[in-house]
Design an enzyme around this catalytic site. Structure first.
Site, PDB file in Angstrom:
ATOM      1  N   GLU A  84      55.633 -24.994 -75.999  1.00 37.76           N
ATOM      2  CA  GLU A  84      56.294 -26.290 -75.835  1.00 37.76           C
ATOM      3  C   GLU A  84      57.754 -26.154 -75.412  1.00 37.76           C
ATOM      4  OE1 GLU A  84      54.080 -29.555 -78.415  1.00 37.76           O
ATOM      5  OE2 GLU A  84      54.927 -27.989 -79.699  1.00 37.76           O
ATOM      6  N   HIS A 103      61.746 -29.057 -83.051  1.00 35.40           N
ATOM      7  CA  HIS A 103      60.385 -29.605 -83.014  1.00 35.40           C
ATOM      8  C   HIS A 103      59.618 -29.046 -84.203  1.00 35.40           C
ATOM      9  CE1 HIS A 103      56.611 -31.216 -81.804  1.00 35.40           C
ATOM     10  NE2 HIS A 103      56.063 -30.015 -81.722  1.00 35.40           N
ATOM     11  N   HIS A 105      56.474 -30.090 -87.560  1.00 42.29           N
ATOM     12  CA  HIS A 105      55.229 -30.797 -87.872  1.00 42.29           C
ATOM     13  C   HIS A 105      55.243 -31.301 -89.320  1.00 42.29           C
ATOM     14  CE1 HIS A 105      52.806 -28.374 -84.609  1.00 42.29           C
ATOM     15  NE2 HIS A 105      53.825 -29.056 -84.099  1.00 42.29           N
ATOM     16  N   HIS A 171      50.939 -35.371 -84.445  1.00 44.13           N
ATOM     17  CA  HIS A 171      51.497 -34.088 -84.012  1.00 44.13           C
ATOM     18  C   HIS A 171      52.710 -33.694 -84.838  1.00 44.13           C
ATOM     19  CE1 HIS A 171      53.089 -31.608 -80.290  1.00 44.13           C
ATOM     20  NE2 HIS A 171      53.235 -30.961 -81.427  1.00 44.13           N
TER      21      HIS A 171
END
Length: 239
Positions: A84, A103, A105, A171
């Site tokens: 990503e 980023h 989760h 996500h």
């Protein structure tokens, strides 16, 4: 790995460990980046020695260009950028003021969104930066895809709009900031609000925004406190 940027690599590694310690990602998923210049960034990479987010070291953090090529000779020997990487690149491209992208989760953020609970300014002095962040709105990217190419990353950035954070449905969460510390602390605030929202719903209650007059009365305690003290605490609590 080539030399240089030792302090910056350590900062990114610390940020990964803080994210794991706060439960923002389980196992080995998630990554943090730091802009170095217009073409290059430091980012937690994949390699033969990685042990998961909670055990990230500076040796896991590598310099790459926006296309994922080594940012310096020998930089990616045995390592590769995360799938990503485009997510980080497009957020930084769209936000000249941003220095870092996180980023992660977080289970609570994913669960709250799937339950129809938006991230709202439901608290006040409990978390002043978080309240102000939520008051500005936390958008949702409604696709549960792996953001592994520029097209998907641009979709996510479009959903993000002018906000520094965005929930990725099914996500996780993407957070940006003028520093690594700010980007991580924003993610922590979003996760905290999601956890509270789920607890309120489980108790049979409903989210209620902080009254406008209370929100307006919340002071800005300044970066020395909101970022400096908060970050030193996050690093120290890991032991």
């Amino acid at each position: 790995m080539s030399g240089g940027y030792a302090a910056e690599r350590q900062l990114v590694a610390d940020a990964c460990r803080v994210a794991a310690a706060r439960g923002l990602s389980d196992g080995f998923l998630g990554h943090v980046s730091l802009r170095i210049d217009e073409e290059r960034l430091l980012i937690r990479c994949r390699g033969p020695q990685e042990r998961g987010l909670a055990w990230t070291t500076a040796a896991d953090v590598h310099l790459v260009d926006q296309g994922g090529a080594p940012g310096a000779p020998g930089e990616l020997d045995g390592w590769s950028p995360p799938n990503e990487l485009p997510l980080h690149v497009e957020v930084l491209r769209s936000r000249p003021e941003a220095a870092s992208v996180v980023h992660v989760h977080p289970r609570a953020v994913v669960a709250a969104d799937l339950a129809g609970l938006a991230i709202r300014p439901i608290v006040g002095a409990f978390d002043i930066p978080g309240a102000k962040l939520a008051a500005g709105g936390v958008p949702v990217y409604p696709r549960g895809v792996l953001v592994r190419n520029r097209g998907l990353a641009l979709e996510m950035v479009a959903a993000m709009g002018k906000r520094p954070v965005v929930v990725l449905r099914g996500h996780g969460l993407t957070s940006s900031g003028g520093s690594v510390q700010e980007a991580v602390l924003r993610a922590i605030s979003v996760d905290s609000l999601a956890r509270l929202s789920l607890q309120i719903a489980a108790a049979g209650g409903a989210q209620a925004d902080l009254p406008a007059e209370d929100l307006a009365a919340l002071p800005d305690l300044g970066p020395g406190f909101n970022e400096g003290v908060a970050w030193r605490h996050e690093v120290a609590r890991m032991g």
